[in-house]
Design a protein around this motif. Structure first.
Motif, PDB file in Angstrom:
ATOM      1  N   VAL A  23       0.837  -1.203   0.000  1.00  0.00           N
ATOM      2  CA  VAL A  23       0.000   0.000   0.000  1.00  0.00           C
ATOM      3  C   VAL A  23       0.873   1.255   0.000  1.00  0.00           C
ATOM      4  CG1 VAL A  23      -1.669   1.336   1.334  1.00  0.00           C
ATOM      5  CG2 VAL A  23      -1.962  -1.134   1.095  1.00  0.00           C
ATOM      6  N   GLY A  24       1.901   1.266   0.836  1.00  0.00           N
ATOM      7  CA  GLY A  24       2.801   2.405   0.872  1.00  0.00           C
ATOM      8  C   GLY A  24       3.522   2.613  -0.445  1.00  0.00           C
ATOM      9  N   ALA A  59       4.853   6.957   3.772  1.00  0.00           N
ATOM     10  CA  ALA A  59       4.839   5.585   3.265  1.00  0.00           C
ATOM     11  C   ALA A  59       6.008   4.773   3.789  1.00  0.00           C
ATOM     12  CB  ALA A  59       4.846   5.596   1.737  1.00  0.00           C
ATOM     13  N   THR A  60       7.133   5.428   4.042  1.00  0.00           N
ATOM     14  CA  THR A  60       8.308   4.734   4.578  1.00  0.00           C
ATOM     15  C   THR A  60       7.989   4.033   5.893  1.00  0.00           C
ATOM     16  OG1 THR A  60       9.866   6.212   3.457  1.00  0.00           O
ATOM     17  CG2 THR A  60      10.653   5.108   5.443  1.00  0.00           C
ATOM     18  N   LEU A  83      -2.104  -0.302  17.865  1.00  0.00           N
ATOM     19  CA  LEU A  83      -2.757   0.687  17.013  1.00  0.00           C
ATOM     20  C   LEU A  83      -1.798   1.418  16.080  1.00  0.00           C
ATOM     21  CD1 LEU A  83      -5.241   2.318  19.570  1.00  0.00           C
ATOM     22  CD2 LEU A  83      -5.591   0.350  18.056  1.00  0.00           C
ATOM     23  N   ALA A  84      -0.510   1.127  16.165  1.00  0.00           N
ATOM     24  CA  ALA A  84       0.471   1.880  15.372  1.00  0.00           C
ATOM     25  C   ALA A  84       0.190   1.834  13.866  1.00  0.00           C
ATOM     26  CB  ALA A  84       1.881   1.374  15.667  1.00  0.00           C
ATOM     27  N   PRO A  85      -0.146   0.668  13.278  1.00  0.00           N
ATOM     28  CA  PRO A  85      -0.438   0.679  11.840  1.00  0.00           C
ATOM     29  C   PRO A  85      -1.599   1.585  11.465  1.00  0.00           C
ATOM     30  CG  PRO A  85      -0.015  -1.556  12.583  1.00  0.00           C
ATOM     31  CD  PRO A  85      -0.123  -0.710  13.814  1.00  0.00           C
ATOM     32  N   LEU A  86      -2.580   1.725  12.351  1.00  0.00           N
ATOM     33  CA  LEU A  86      -3.680   2.645  12.080  1.00  0.00           C
ATOM     34  C   LEU A  86      -3.177   4.084  12.043  1.00  0.00           C
ATOM     35  CD1 LEU A  86      -6.567   1.180  14.286  1.00  0.00           C
ATOM     36  CD2 LEU A  86      -6.194   0.899  11.826  1.00  0.00           C
ATOM     37  N   VAL A  87      -2.209   4.397  12.903  1.00  0.00           N
ATOM     38  CA  VAL A  87      -1.649   5.743  12.938  1.00  0.00           C
ATOM     39  C   VAL A  87      -0.861   6.036  11.662  1.00  0.00           C
ATOM     40  CG1 VAL A  87      -0.004   7.254  14.135  1.00  0.00           C
ATOM     41  CG2 VAL A  87      -1.604   5.844  15.450  1.00  0.00           C
ATOM     42  N   LEU A 102      -0.628   8.528   6.217  1.00  0.00           N
ATOM     43  CA  LEU A 102      -0.481   8.417   4.765  1.00  0.00           C
ATOM     44  C   LEU A 102      -1.747   8.899   4.061  1.00  0.00           C
ATOM     45  CD1 LEU A 102       1.173   7.491   2.332  1.00  0.00           C
ATOM     46  CD2 LEU A 102       0.322   5.175   2.710  1.00  0.00           C
ATOM     47  N   LEU A 103      -2.906   8.478   4.552  1.00  0.00           N
ATOM     48  CA  LEU A 103      -4.164   8.898   3.942  1.00  0.00           C
ATOM     49  C   LEU A 103      -4.363  10.403   4.083  1.00  0.00           C
ATOM     50  CD1 LEU A 103      -6.879   8.240   2.635  1.00  0.00           C
ATOM     51  CD2 LEU A 103      -7.790   7.769   4.921  1.00  0.00           C
TER      52      LEU A 103
END
Length: 381
Positions: free
Chosen positions: A264-265, A289-290, A350-354, A359-360
């Motif tokens: 996705v990134g 994205a990194t 929750l880090a991936p949500l952050v 990114l979004l």
């Protein structure tokens, strides 16, 4: 900000004798850097990658403490650490954090705009700043190189290559760089970055010798085991891989989830280039994205969030806030302070949500910053 600094001060004051409340040396991870440079100067570069020699030197200097702090960084980073061995520990720690924090401040001030004072206050309240300082880590330096290289690329591609090439000291933060540069057609920076990375490696080889590189390569298996076997607690990390491990999923599933998240990134970086978004917007998307790519990413590495957050905030100052942006920016700004606690105490990774939200948010802000036909088409899609 005052509350956060107060808690940090109490944490260190509760220890005494150069230790924090948990009985670890202040600067924790810097212990590994300083000891590796001490060993390298005394016994040669190869000795810094000898786990036994490094461990004995660490215990001799600091006692058993809270366990062994390994050194898995490439010789390029060891080369940068060598001067620290000439100073006592706390003087070296102060010089390390002070110099790299200044570079970080200069970089963020450029992205944020305004005065150095306002940028300094902003960074002082930014949780990853305190996380990196508390660990004595290198995230100020890596973020400064990343953001500084992107700034220099606009007018001085060869200087940009020199800065970005130095990220070979922590290469998992540069995985998307070749892709981004190629998609943009930034071939001078692409070549300069590759040449600089090779040059930094050759310089470290000349200074530290072949044994250092051989030792580093020999330790890659142990470094992988550190990730996969949880020798560094997954709750301390902020990657999708770590989130899956916190949820007790197996290693294969965690890697699959990480690969999908990284895709996705990468797709965001490619599409930003193809849509011909403004270059600063593409840079912000690349930095955000990194943070989706590497499975081994600690919470202090979120210092890199300052680049997309600063760019996004600067956009709002030019065009005004959209209805959701104040809440989104505030939530993303303070979230790193709670990620480790939530993952550790409540098994809520929750880090991936952050990082996905960052990114979004940058993507949406980039579309509003570009009135071009490409951006309108991208927004419609």
């Amino acid at each position: 900000m005052a509350i956060v600094f107060g808690v940090v001060a109490l944490w260190f004051a509760a220890g005494g004798n150069g230790e924090d409340a948990a009985g670890r040396a202040i600067g924790t991870d810097f212990v590994s850097f300083w000891i590796a440079s001490q060993v390298a100067l005394a016994e040669g570069g190869a000795a810094a990658y000898d786990i036994v020699a490094h461990g004995i030197a660490q215990r001799t200097a600091f006692g058993p403490g809270d366990g062994y702090v390994a050194f898995f960084y490439p010789p390029v980073f060891l080369m940068l650490c060598l001067p620290m061995a000439l100073l006592p520990y706390f003087a070296a720690l102060g010089l390390w954090l002070g110099s790299t924090a200044l570079a970080y401040l200069v970089m963020v001030r450029h992205w944020l705009g305004g005065s150095f004072g306002s940028a300094a206050l902003t960074l002082a309240a930014f949780p990853p700043t305190l996380l990196n300082a508390g660990h004595g880590q290198n995230a100020f330096l890596t973020a400064a190189l990343f953001g500084g290289g992107l700034i220099a690329m606009r007018t001085r591609p060869w200087l940009a290559g020199l800065l970005l090439g130095l990220l070979v000291m922590k290469p998992h933060l540069a995985i998307l760089l070749p892709l981004a540069l190629a998609c943009r057609g930034e071939w001078r920076t692409f070549i300069a970055t590759g040449a600089a990375a090779a040059g930094w490696c050759l310089l470290s080889w000349a200074i530290l010798g072949t044994g250092a590189w051989a030792g580093f390569i020999a330790n890659t298996g142990l470094a992988r085991s550190t990730l996969e076997d949880g020798l560094v607690a997954p709750a301390k990390m902020v990657s999708m891989f770590a989130a899956m491990r916190v949820l007790s999923l197996d290693v294969a599933t965690a890697y699959a989830a990480q690969a999908a998240f990284a895709a996705v990134g990468a797709a965001a970086v490619i599409y930003a280039a193809r849509a011909r978004l403004p270059r600063p917007a593409q840079d912000a998307i690349l930095a955000a994205a990194t943070l989706t790519v590497s499975p081994f990413l600690l919470d202090y590495d979120l210092t890199l969030m300052a680049i997309p957050l600063a760019w996004w905030f600067a956009q709002t100052q030019r065009r005004g806030f959209l209805p959701y942006e104040k809440a989104a920016l505030l939530a993303l700004f303070i979230a790193p302070l709670f990620l480790r606690t939530l993952a550790t105490a409540a098994s809520l990774p929750l880090a991936p949500l952050v990082t996905a939200g960052l990114l979004l948010g940058c993507w949406r802000a980039a579309l509003t910053a570009s009135p071009s036909r490409h951006s309108r088409a991208a927004s419609a899609r």
